[in-house]
Write an enzyme that holds these catalytic residues in place. Sequence first.
Site, PDB file in Angstrom:
ATOM      1  N   ASP A  46       0.833  -1.203   0.000  1.00 35.27           N
ATOM      2  CA  ASP A  46       0.000   0.000   0.000  1.00 35.27           C
ATOM      3  C   ASP A  46       0.865   1.249   0.000  1.00 35.27           C
ATOM      4  O   ASP A  46       2.045   1.210   0.375  1.00 35.27           O
ATOM      5  CB  ASP A  46      -0.903   0.025   1.245  1.00 35.27           C
ATOM      6  CG  ASP A  46      -1.842  -1.166   1.314  1.00 35.27           C
ATOM      7  OD1 ASP A  46      -2.198  -1.691   0.241  1.00 35.27           O
ATOM      8  OD2 ASP A  46      -2.215  -1.566   2.429  1.00 35.27           O
ATOM      9  N   TYR A 104       5.944  -9.639   8.000  1.00 38.92           N
ATOM     10  CA  TYR A 104       5.642  -8.218   8.180  1.00 38.92           C
ATOM     11  C   TYR A 104       5.740  -7.870   9.661  1.00 38.92           C
ATOM     12  O   TYR A 104       5.387  -8.679  10.530  1.00 38.92           O
ATOM     13  CB  TYR A 104       4.229  -7.895   7.719  1.00 38.92           C
ATOM     14  CG  TYR A 104       4.028  -7.797   6.227  1.00 38.92           C
ATOM     15  CD1 TYR A 104       4.178  -6.574   5.559  1.00 38.92           C
ATOM     16  CD2 TYR A 104       3.671  -8.910   5.476  1.00 38.92           C
ATOM     17  CE1 TYR A 104       3.981  -6.482   4.189  1.00 38.92           C
ATOM     18  CE2 TYR A 104       3.474  -8.822   4.105  1.00 38.92           C
ATOM     19  CZ  TYR A 104       3.624  -7.605   3.474  1.00 38.92           C
ATOM     20  OH  TYR A 104       3.442  -7.507   2.116  1.00 38.92           O
TER      21      TYR A 104
END
Length: 235
Positions: A46, A104
């Site tokens: 993103d 992540y």
Amino acid sequence: MLSFVGTNFHGWQVQPNLRTVQGVLSDALGVLFGEKVKLIGCCRTDAGVHAKEYVANFKSSKLFPLDNLLKALNAILPEDVGVKKVWLEDIGFNARYSVAGKLYIYRVFPSHARDPFLEPFLWRIPYRLDVESMKRATELFLGKHDLSGFAKLDEEECNPFVEIEECSVEEKDRIIEIRLKAKRFLRYTVRRIAGCLIYLGMGKLTVDDIKEFLNGKRCPYTAKAKGLTLEKVFL
């Protein structure tokens, strides 16, 4: 393998008239190879999300010495992108499908104090967090789940089932790290799981709420992009 600071990028994937990592890197490769290069990334990110490790691949009919390629790319790329390693792969390698997993880390800082050296890489919130409750709730996400409630599905990502190998919460120097590892993730999934755990820590969400999201109810809690980093890609 490359890394990038996502602050001034609109994500990885090329978009018309927007600055993206794929666009910047493709342009640099095009200059060096003298031809248009099709670059394949290991995942989409993103706008505002960072990567310490990111894997991408391309094919070219021209040869370029690997040591020289590393130097040349880093000489012309902007400072918020860096190539860490280049190598030759088998012809069938595809960065999107061939990687074994991705880790992540979402960083949140529950404090009124602000450190400008850390601020671009975490979400600073003026609330105390119940870290122990967050740790207990991570067990809900382990294993294989239909994560439709945590994702924005499109035609390319029609399979909503994701097997999460690691979901944990650690506190380091007052910064809380939410760690998530899986072979693949759906769009927004990591930020929404992080958002759930953070809002649970604030006391604004319950474990039962999270269970409803895991049963398909749409999760509205999306943590800010700047706190998320793709920490490691497993090959």
